[in-house]
Write an enzyme that holds these catalytic residues in place. Structure first.
Site, PDB file in Angstrom:
ATOM      1  N   PRO A 127       0.788  -1.240   0.000  1.00 18.74           N
ATOM      2  CA  PRO A 127       0.000   0.000   0.000  1.00 18.74           C
ATOM      3  C   PRO A 127       0.816   1.284   0.000  1.00 18.74           C
ATOM      4  O   PRO A 127       0.269   2.356  -0.248  1.00 18.74           O
ATOM      5  CB  PRO A 127      -0.810  -0.112   1.284  1.00 18.74           C
ATOM      6  CG  PRO A 127       0.048  -0.936   2.191  1.00 18.74           C
ATOM      7  CD  PRO A 127       0.699  -1.941   1.297  1.00 18.74           C
ATOM      8  N   ASP A 147       5.543   2.138 -10.608  1.00 18.51           N
ATOM      9  CA  ASP A 147       4.296   2.882 -10.706  1.00 18.51           C
ATOM     10  C   ASP A 147       4.391   4.252 -10.044  1.00 18.51           C
ATOM     11  O   ASP A 147       5.273   4.505  -9.215  1.00 18.51           O
ATOM     12  CB  ASP A 147       3.175   2.115 -10.009  1.00 18.51           C
ATOM     13  CG  ASP A 147       2.546   1.064 -10.915  1.00 18.51           C
ATOM     14  OD1 ASP A 147       2.848   1.064 -12.110  1.00 18.51           O
ATOM     15  OD2 ASP A 147       1.757   0.249 -10.410  1.00 18.51           O
ATOM     16  N   LYS A 172       1.008   5.373 -13.868  1.00 16.13           N
ATOM     17  CA  LYS A 172      -0.329   5.629 -14.392  1.00 16.13           C
ATOM     18  C   LYS A 172      -1.190   6.088 -13.219  1.00 16.13           C
ATOM     19  O   LYS A 172      -1.278   5.405 -12.214  1.00 16.13           O
ATOM     20  CB  LYS A 172      -0.933   4.372 -15.018  1.00 16.13           C
ATOM     21  CG  LYS A 172      -0.192   3.884 -16.259  1.00 16.13           C
ATOM     22  CD  LYS A 172      -0.852   2.676 -16.868  1.00 16.13           C
ATOM     23  CE  LYS A 172      -2.154   3.027 -17.548  1.00 16.13           C
ATOM     24  NZ  LYS A 172      -2.035   3.922 -18.689  1.00 16.13           N
ATOM     25  N   GLY A 178       2.067  -0.835  -7.296  1.00 16.81           N
ATOM     26  CA  GLY A 178       1.432  -0.541  -6.024  1.00 16.81           C
ATOM     27  C   GLY A 178       0.436  -1.622  -5.650  1.00 16.81           C
ATOM     28  O   GLY A 178      -0.232  -2.190  -6.506  1.00 16.81           O
ATOM     29  N   GLY A 179       0.338  -1.920  -4.354  1.00 14.63           N
ATOM     30  CA  GLY A 179      -0.604  -2.938  -3.892  1.00 14.63           C
ATOM     31  C   GLY A 179      -0.187  -4.320  -4.327  1.00 14.63           C
ATOM     32  O   GLY A 179       0.964  -4.731  -4.160  1.00 14.63           O
ATOM     33  N   ASP A 180      -1.129  -5.062  -4.921  1.00 16.36           N
ATOM     34  CA  ASP A 180      -0.868  -6.400  -5.436  1.00 16.36           C
ATOM     35  C   ASP A 180      -0.984  -6.382  -6.952  1.00 16.36           C
ATOM     36  O   ASP A 180      -1.940  -5.804  -7.489  1.00 16.36           O
ATOM     37  CB  ASP A 180      -1.861  -7.400  -4.843  1.00 16.36           C
ATOM     38  CG  ASP A 180      -1.599  -8.804  -5.334  1.00 16.36           C
ATOM     39  OD1 ASP A 180      -0.834  -9.526  -4.673  1.00 16.36           O
ATOM     40  OD2 ASP A 180      -2.132  -9.189  -6.392  1.00 16.36           O
ATOM     41  N   THR A 184      -2.598  -5.925  -0.724  1.00 19.23           N
ATOM     42  CA  THR A 184      -3.509  -5.022  -1.420  1.00 19.23           C
ATOM     43  C   THR A 184      -4.046  -3.973  -0.454  1.00 19.23           C
ATOM     44  O   THR A 184      -4.169  -4.211   0.750  1.00 19.23           O
ATOM     45  CB  THR A 184      -4.653  -5.801  -2.089  1.00 19.23           C
ATOM     46  OG1 THR A 184      -5.381  -4.901  -2.924  1.00 19.23           O
ATOM     47  CG2 THR A 184      -5.591  -6.430  -1.065  1.00 19.23           C
ATOM     48  N   MET A 197      -9.686   3.448  -5.938  1.00 25.86           N
ATOM     49  CA  MET A 197      -9.647   4.659  -6.762  1.00 25.86           C
ATOM     50  C   MET A 197     -10.994   5.364  -6.681  1.00 25.86           C
ATOM     51  O   MET A 197     -11.578   5.781  -7.678  1.00 25.86           O
ATOM     52  CB  MET A 197      -9.277   4.301  -8.207  1.00 25.86           C
ATOM     53  CG  MET A 197      -7.874   3.716  -8.330  1.00 25.86           C
ATOM     54  SD  MET A 197      -7.543   2.947  -9.928  1.00 25.86           S
ATOM     55  CE  MET A 197      -8.180   1.271  -9.632  1.00 25.86           C
TER      56      MET A 197
END
Length: 238
Positions: free
Chosen positions: A14, A37, A58, A89-91, A119, A168
């Site tokens: 995260p 990212d 992105k 980022g995350g998973d 995640t 998001m």
């Protein structure tokens, strides 16, 4: 013909550098090149000081590199370097466009491996001390996003589940709340919003579904919205 390198799709978690897996950190320390990212923090990039670093960020609603160009860069790096890390980022396997990158690499015969990460929904539940499930009350969880691919409907059907987690969700969460209210969800349904999860500037908001329908103030980082009965504060919870 020179041998092709190996690509690792690594989940950064995260945000906090110490929430990446041990395996992910080890691969960063060994990488020849890291394609990362926009959500990857500067602290995380210190784990790969020896590597060439390429930003392929992105961000929703912002000008960013097209996915096809990211795919091409991954293939190009695998032809130049032995160990390539694509840091997400995350998973990688949840809202990370991993399918497109895996297809591009596999089409070129490039060896690729996925290293999972924490995640954001799980990290947000931990940060708020708010389980996403609750015995006798919430036994199902759905992760979803309003971001769509070209040609897909702007407002796909919402999942029918006990706890909803919108990734998001900064700009789209109000519309989600309005749709849930229209479907008969109660007005004071608990909502927890987490911005910049696990980072120094993390922000946590506790709202109701009616509050959320009025909209969120513009944030300064990724926003996750959790909705459902399981999100109600416990009697003695701070």
């Amino acid at each position: 013909m020179a041998a092709l390198g190996k690509v690792y799709l690594v989940g950064a978690g995260p945000g906090a550098a110490d929430l990446i897996t041990v395996r992910g950190a080890r691969l960063l320390a060994q990488a020849d090149v890291v394609l990362y990212d926009a959500l990857v923090t500067p602290e995380m990039l210190k784990l790969c000081a020896q590597a060439e670093k390429i930003s392929v960020g992105k961000r929703s609603g912002q000008r960013s590199m097209a996915q096809t160009l990211i795919n091409e860069q991954l293939v190009e790096c695998a032809r130049k370097y032995a160990l390539v890390v694509r840091l997400k980022g995350g998973d990688p396997m949840l809202f990370g466009r991993a399918d497109e990158e895996l297809r591009a690499l596999e089409a070129e015969g490039i060896d690729v491996e996925v290293v999972p990460g924490i995640t954001t929904a799980v990290a947000a539940a931990a940060a708020t001390k708010q389980p996403l499930t609750r015995r006798g009350l919430a036994r199902s969880v759905a992760f979803f996003t309003s971001s769509t691919a070209p040609g897909e409907p702007d407002h796909p059907a919402l999942p029918e589940t006990d706890t909803l987690v919108q990734y998001m969700g900064g700009r789209e969460a109000a519309a989600t709340a309005e749709r849930l209210l229209a479907e008969g969800r109660r007005a004071d349904l608990p909502v927890v919003v987490v911005e910049n999860c696990s980072r120094a500037d993390e922000r946590i908001l506790r709202l109701t579904l009616t509050d959320l329908a009025r909209g969120l103030e513009p944030g300064h980082g990724p926003v996750l919205v959790m909705m459902g009965e399981a999100l109600a504060k416990r009697a003695n919870q701070p």
